[in-house]
Design an enzyme around this catalytic site. Structure first.
Site, short mmCIF file in Angstrom:
data_model
loop_
_atom_site.label_atom_id
_atom_site.label_comp_id
_atom_site.label_asym_id
_atom_site.label_seq_id
_atom_site.Cartn_x
_atom_site.Cartn_y
_atom_site.Cartn_z
N ASP A 1 25.24 11.64 49.69
CA ASP A 1 25.75 12.96 49.32
C ASP A 1 25.17 13.44 47.98
O ASP A 1 24.87 12.63 47.11
CB ASP A 1 27.28 12.90 49.23
CG ASP A 1 27.90 14.29 49.20
OD1 ASP A 1 27.22 15.27 49.61
OD2 ASP A 1 29.05 14.40 48.77
N ASN B 1 27.89 18.65 60.45
CA ASN B 1 26.75 19.23 59.74
C ASN B 1 26.05 20.36 60.51
O ASN B 1 25.30 21.14 59.92
CB ASN B 1 25.72 18.16 59.37
CG ASN B 1 26.14 17.29 58.19
OD1 ASN B 1 25.77 16.12 58.09
ND2 ASN B 1 26.95 17.84 57.28
#
Ligand code: FPP
Length: 236
Positions: free
Chosen positions: A17, A65
């Site tokens: 991330d 996503n």
């Protein structure tokens, strides 16, 4: 830093991330952060192999996503394609590649390449790299439950035979030990649907360092902390 090889995790999960913020901090498009993130993925994988980590699972693309802007999703798909094109380099290092998640939503070319790499590397045993692509932890559990239901329907098992070890064998990571530690760079302190079943007893390690800035030295810090944690698995 000397690594305590007696208390090394067997399996590490990594949530990559912070790529977007890394790029934005430099006035670059988010995709530039993903590109840098892919470089770091290669570097950290090589380092893990060198120090003797047996399994590393990377969260590369979640079932959520797809909600990102189309140009970012396209950039990620392109990156995956490039990466899969060069993944054969792992063959010389004897690294096995496994892709977990629902492959069916990826373009056919990508899907076939993933399957080909899995097949080609299935006997490599220096280390296993597991890429979570279109992966969701809840989706993983739902699929395992459906497979268990089908076994009951086919009279291969009775409902009473559904237990934790059966579910563990039916999830995507069946046969792979659960992650001992999950590392999340990027400042957030949550698992975001990553290895939901598998992480029941994982040590969690969070750092503010953004993934593109994550170095082997940062990994050493996480390993050092892991070596000092007392794992009791519910015992005393
Ligand atoms: C999260 O950062 C990262 C992703 C959704 C993609 C991760 C993918 C890569 C690092 C590429 C890996 C590719 C290969 C080829 C192995 P974010 O975009 O959510 O960052 P932010 O929180 O700063 O916005």
């Amino acid at each position: 830093m000397a690594i305590n090889s007696e208390k090394l995790p067997v399996h590490i999960g990594i949530i990559m991330d912070g790529n977007g913020r890394w790029a934005q901090n430099r006035g670059l498009p988010r995709a530039a952060g993903h590109k840098e993130g892919a470089e770091v993925f290669n570097r950290i994988t090589k380092y893990c192999r060198k120090i003797g980590i047996r399994y590393v699972t990377y969260y590369a693309f979640s079932t959520e996503n797809w909600k990102r802007p189309a140009d970012e999703v396209n950039a990620l798909m392109k990156l995956f394609e490039q990466y899969l094109g060069t993944a054969e380099q792992y063959a010389k290092d004897n690294v096995r590649l496994i892709f977990i998640g629902d492959k069916s939503r990826f373009p056919e070319k990508l899907r076939l390449k993933m399957e080909e790499l899995e097949k080609k590397s299935e006997n490599f045993d220096a280390m296993t790299v597991i890429m979570a692509m279109n992966y969701g932890g809840r989706d993983d559990i739902v699929r395992a439950a459906a497979r268990a239901a089908a076994l009951v329907r086919d009279r291969s098992i009775t409902p009473e035979q559904i237990d934790e070890s059966l579910i563990s064998s039916l999830i995507y990571t069946g046969g792979i030990p659960d992650p001992d530690m999950i590392i999340r760079p990027g400042g957030e302190k949550r698992l975001s649907n990553f290895l939901t079943w598998q992480s029941a007893y994982s040590e969690l390690y969070f750092t503010d360092v953004l993934w593109p800035d994550f170095t082997p030295k940062e990994l050493d810090k996480a390993l050092e902390e892991f070596a000092h944690r007392g794992r009791r698995f519910g015992g005393v």
